[in-house]
Design a protein around this motif. Structure first.
Motif, PDB file in Angstrom:
ATOM      1  N   LEU A 141       0.829  -1.203   0.000  1.00 32.25           N
ATOM      2  CA  LEU A 141       0.000   0.000   0.000  1.00 32.25           C
ATOM      3  C   LEU A 141       0.864   1.255   0.000  1.00 32.25           C
ATOM      4  CD1 LEU A 141      -2.841  -1.103   2.420  1.00 32.25           C
ATOM      5  CD2 LEU A 141      -3.120  -0.413   0.037  1.00 32.25           C
ATOM      6  N   GLU A 142       1.897   1.253   0.828  1.00 29.18           N
ATOM      7  CA  GLU A 142       2.818   2.400   0.829  1.00 29.18           C
ATOM      8  C   GLU A 142       3.477   2.544  -0.542  1.00 29.18           C
ATOM      9  OE1 GLU A 142       6.951   3.949   2.947  1.00 29.18           O
ATOM     10  OE2 GLU A 142       5.786   2.364   3.893  1.00 29.18           O
ATOM     11  N   ASP A 143       3.906   1.429  -1.130  1.00 31.89           N
ATOM     12  CA  ASP A 143       4.568   1.475  -2.437  1.00 31.89           C
ATOM     13  C   ASP A 143       3.643   1.993  -3.526  1.00 31.89           C
ATOM     14  OD1 ASP A 143       6.800   0.428  -1.218  1.00 31.89           O
ATOM     15  OD2 ASP A 143       6.469  -1.627  -1.924  1.00 31.89           O
ATOM     16  N   TRP A 170      -7.865   6.318  -4.138  1.00 34.85           N
ATOM     17  CA  TRP A 170      -6.550   6.004  -4.685  1.00 34.85           C
ATOM     18  C   TRP A 170      -6.516   4.508  -5.004  1.00 34.85           C
ATOM     19  CZ3 TRP A 170      -2.738   9.294  -6.022  1.00 34.85           C
ATOM     20  CH2 TRP A 170      -1.496   8.735  -6.356  1.00 34.85           C
ATOM     21  N   PRO A 171      -5.897   4.093  -6.120  1.00 32.02           N
ATOM     22  CA  PRO A 171      -6.037   2.701  -6.569  1.00 32.02           C
ATOM     23  C   PRO A 171      -5.049   1.709  -5.974  1.00 32.02           C
ATOM     24  CG  PRO A 171      -4.873   3.973  -8.230  1.00 32.02           C
ATOM     25  CD  PRO A 171      -5.254   4.957  -7.139  1.00 32.02           C
ATOM     26  N   GLY A 172      -4.706   1.818  -4.704  1.00 29.82           N
ATOM     27  CA  GLY A 172      -3.782   0.873  -4.086  1.00 29.82           C
ATOM     28  C   GLY A 172      -4.510  -0.321  -3.485  1.00 29.82           C
ATOM     29  N   VAL A 173      -3.774  -1.434  -3.336  1.00 30.02           N
ATOM     30  CA  VAL A 173      -4.331  -2.610  -2.673  1.00 30.02           C
ATOM     31  C   VAL A 173      -3.249  -3.264  -1.826  1.00 30.02           C
ATOM     32  CG1 VAL A 173      -6.036  -3.115  -4.472  1.00 30.02           C
ATOM     33  CG2 VAL A 173      -3.775  -4.168  -4.604  1.00 30.02           C
ATOM     34  N   CYS A 174      -3.695  -4.039  -0.840  1.00 33.16           N
ATOM     35  CA  CYS A 174      -2.796  -4.872  -0.045  1.00 33.16           C
ATOM     36  C   CYS A 174      -2.650  -6.209  -0.752  1.00 33.16           C
ATOM     37  CB  CYS A 174      -3.371  -5.065   1.359  1.00 33.16           C
ATOM     38  SG  CYS A 174      -2.543  -6.361   2.309  1.00 33.16           S
TER      39      CYS A 174
END
Length: 328
Positions: free
Chosen positions: A95-97, A175-179
């Motif tokens: 997620l941070e990346d 925001w399009p982040g995922v774990c």
């Protein structure tokens, strides 16, 4: 000869970690997703933010954070006077990346009328660009306090943001982040597991995609899932989050059966966080011995990041880390 070959092993390793813990006046923190041997020797086991808060309240000179880098960064933000070490500095977070600060800054500038609610799984730089940090346990309390006509940016986890958007009927820019851990769960394999254990409830973390959330009887943070495990009726629980949390459930409730939700290959091994797994007992020993790798944050950046954390604590401090465990 490698460095790890020179390290103590077995009971000697445990004794040396305890010796260094005392000599350094250190507190050892372990997230629920750490391996059981690390959880069992930690002073506190819990969610990321609550661990940092507990450490800040101690008189420890050193914080050894067995988790991932954004968690150790948060501990340093809240305890700038303490030395904070992380067993492996490569222990990051997908997620941070997924949310580089420069791109997040541009996204914010493109939507100046929106406030940014940002999941704690992000860099210090992104925290400094945010209005309010949220955790999976505090997000609902915070959103309920924001006027309905106030536009919201939510990042970096689109699954957590989508879950909150649906629950509160709020149209948010996600925001399009995922774990990568929670993304790996398979709906098809979960349905097979439910057929094998009829009546067994499913507890899921809100970082899971909707295809998993839709089958969950309980959705909540790691601490919330632990609380649900202690109160659900029946003897079997299917757990849709990183499977190392099951260690705490089995210790507290040995009479019950806890099953990790499967990935696409039909087992839960693909759902073990590869970043959390980088921390080992040997690396914990070495970081206490050397006080390295050490977390350092420029003071101006730290203060900006702390503002968004402080806003969360003002709005929802009573919800953070419910169910975290102190060392007996």
């Amino acid at each position: 000869m490698s460095i790890e070959n020179k390290l103590p092993t077995g009971t000697d390793l445990l004794a040396e970690i305890d010796r260094l813990r005392n000599e350094r006046n250190a507190v050892i923190l372990a997230h629920y997703y750490q391996k059981p041997d690390i959880q069992d020797l930690a002073d506190f086991v819990g969610d990321s933010l609550e661990l940092s808060r507990k450490a800040a309240e101690t008189d420890a000179d050193v914080i050894a954070f067995c988790g991932v880098k954004f968690m150790a960064d948060t501990a340093k933000i809240l305890s700038p006077e303490k030395i904070v070490v992380l067993p492996d500095m490569d222990a990051g977070c997908s997620l941070e990346d997924s949310c580089p600060p420069e791109k997040f800054k541009a996204f914010r500038e493109a939507h100046p009328d929106h406030i940014a609610l940002t999941y704690i799984n992000c860099s210090t730089e992104v925290k400094a660009l945010s209005d309010i940090i949220v955790t999976s346990s505090s997000a609902e309390t915070i959103i309920s306090q924001i006027p309905e006509d106030q536009p919201i940016i939510f990042g970096p986890d689109r699954h957590l943001g989508g879950y909150l958007s649906r629950k509160f009927n709020r149209d948010m820019l996600l925001w399009p982040g995922v774990c990568i851990v929670h993304e790996a769960f398979s709906e098809t394999e979960l349905m097979k597991l439910k057929e094998q254990h009829p009546g067994a409830p499913v507890a899921a973390h809100p970082e899971c995609p909707p295809t998993i959330i839709d089958h969950a009887d309980y959705v909540g943070s790691t601490s919330g899932i632990l609380q649900f495990a202690s109160t659900f009726e029946g003897d079997t629980l299917i757990v849709a989050t990183e499977p190392h949390i099951i260690h705490q459930m089995e210790k507290a409730l040995p009479q019950k059966n806890f099953i990790g939700a499967p990935g696409a290959d039909g087992n839960c091994s693909c759902n073990i966080c590869p970043y959390m797994a980088l921390n080992t007992m040997e690396k914990l020993y070495a970081c206490l011995r050397d006080l390295e790798p050490r977390i350092e944050i420029e003071e101006g950046l730290r203060l900006k990041a702390k503002q968004s954390l402080d806003r969360m604590l003002e709005m929802a401090s009573g919800t953070i880390g419910k169910g975290d465990l102190g060392r007996v």
